[in-house]
Scaffold this motif. Sequence first.
Motif, mmCIF file in Angstrom:
data_model
loop_
_atom_site.group_PDB
_atom_site.id
_atom_site.type_symbol
_atom_site.label_atom_id
_atom_site.label_comp_id
_atom_site.label_asym_id
_atom_site.label_seq_id
_atom_site.Cartn_x
_atom_site.Cartn_y
_atom_site.Cartn_z
ATOM 1 N N ASP A 94 20.932 34.875 60.636
ATOM 2 C CA ASP A 94 21.804 33.720 60.890
ATOM 3 C C ASP A 94 21.608 32.601 59.867
ATOM 4 O OD1 ASP A 94 22.963 34.898 63.200
ATOM 5 O OD2 ASP A 94 21.195 34.326 64.362
ATOM 6 N N VAL A 95 21.618 32.970 58.600
ATOM 7 C CA VAL A 95 21.465 31.987 57.523
ATOM 8 C C VAL A 95 22.851 31.454 57.130
ATOM 9 C CG1 VAL A 95 20.742 31.620 55.135
ATOM 10 C CG2 VAL A 95 19.374 33.072 56.649
ATOM 11 N N THR A 140 24.370 37.081 58.954
ATOM 12 C CA THR A 140 23.941 37.251 60.338
ATOM 13 C C THR A 140 22.651 38.053 60.447
ATOM 14 O OG1 THR A 140 26.262 37.187 61.005
ATOM 15 C CG2 THR A 140 24.695 38.041 62.613
ATOM 16 N N TYR A 141 22.612 39.189 59.738
ATOM 17 C CA TYR A 141 21.439 40.054 59.807
ATOM 18 C C TYR A 141 21.330 40.840 58.514
ATOM 19 C CZ TYR A 141 18.362 43.917 61.163
ATOM 20 O OH TYR A 141 17.352 44.827 61.204
ATOM 21 N N GLY A 144 23.720 43.754 54.616
ATOM 22 C CA GLY A 144 23.538 43.514 56.039
ATOM 23 C C GLY A 144 24.828 43.215 56.773
ATOM 24 N N ILE A 145 24.717 42.529 57.897
ATOM 25 C CA ILE A 145 25.869 42.133 58.697
ATOM 26 C C ILE A 145 26.234 40.704 58.312
ATOM 27 C CG2 ILE A 145 26.820 41.862 61.013
ATOM 28 C CD1 ILE A 145 25.986 44.727 60.257
ATOM 29 N N ILE A 146 27.456 40.527 57.835
ATOM 30 C CA ILE A 146 27.878 39.236 57.300
ATOM 31 C C ILE A 146 29.080 38.708 58.075
ATOM 32 C CG2 ILE A 146 28.514 37.970 55.204
ATOM 33 C CD1 ILE A 146 25.802 39.482 55.081
ATOM 34 N N ASP A 147 28.975 37.473 58.550
ATOM 35 C CA ASP A 147 30.107 36.772 59.152
ATOM 36 C C ASP A 147 30.832 36.065 58.010
ATOM 37 O OD1 ASP A 147 31.873 35.059 60.394
ATOM 38 O OD2 ASP A 147 30.429 34.250 61.819
ATOM 39 N N GLU A 148 31.794 36.764 57.419
ATOM 40 C CA GLU A 148 32.448 36.241 56.228
ATOM 41 C C GLU A 148 33.304 35.018 56.542
ATOM 42 O OE1 GLU A 148 34.448 39.437 54.221
ATOM 43 O OE2 GLU A 148 32.649 40.675 54.161
#
Length: 313
Positions: free
Chosen positions: A98-99, A89-90, A79-83
């Motif tokens: 947003d986990v 994120t998703y 998915g989409i990761i805010d590293e």
Amino acid sequence: MTAHQPDDVVVSIDVGGTGMKCALVDVAHRVRHTERHATGRERGPQAVLGTILDVAAGLAATATERGWRPVGAGVVVPGIIDEANGIATYSSNIGFRDVPLRREIADRTGLSTAVGHDVRASGLAEARLGAGRGRRHVLVVPIGTGIAAAHVVDGTVMAGAHGAAGEIGHIVVRPGGPLCGCGLRGCLEALASASAVERRYTELAGSPATAAQVAARLTTDPHADQVWAETVDALADGLLTGQALYDPELVVIGGGLAESGEALLAPLRDALGKKVTFHRVPEIVRAELGDESGCLGAGLIALDLIERTEEKA
């Protein structure tokens, strides 16, 4: 800077839609212990998070029981990761929105934790430890149910401004073509993934076959030959765009479709070579690490985090 000992290990978890590949990886990048667990996404995102936390804590305990020192953790998810902030994120495959995965794992285990994207982590491992070792500019392209890519430069994966770099599967190569899961038509993923091969063969032949079965029928089944030719041509167009964007010296093809080996790679090299104009044709090889790559990548991002932290100390 802390001197690491040979028995220092990191907890490494590669979370997939159906299963988790888990390991303890030491500072020499050796896999000391492995486990497999069901993701259980049908139970909902909170239950999946609970399983990840339980597995991480269990791996840390196993390390201690065996006389190894757990020094960090790395977890990779799709998915989409805010590293930078350690947030999933998703992730449609496992239902995450947003986990704060890094905080949750660090709170549960007490370990410094790195969170990353599964394909980018897998590509990082392949570039550093597998088929791309010793190369500076590597594009790793796993072709399975979907198609993605990891662009690795000097051993660092380029994640993009929003954590969404490498979505080569959603380059439109056949405008107006088959509908892709992303909502567009004619994406590379909709034409050249393993699932696309299976779908196209069924359309032509009137009977189902896996991508591996289609590959096995080449030269003996005209439908298989047609599907394979269409797939290779679409892949070559996708890689041509990738070459224009990234200019890698080496393209590493992984995932289920790469299991066909030279039956895929040889015509792909030929097709790409015929399409290039000013581009330099990259070397195209098969991935070496198999399904261990994601776990190794999770270990690498954990070790990288530890190294960065120590450099700042």
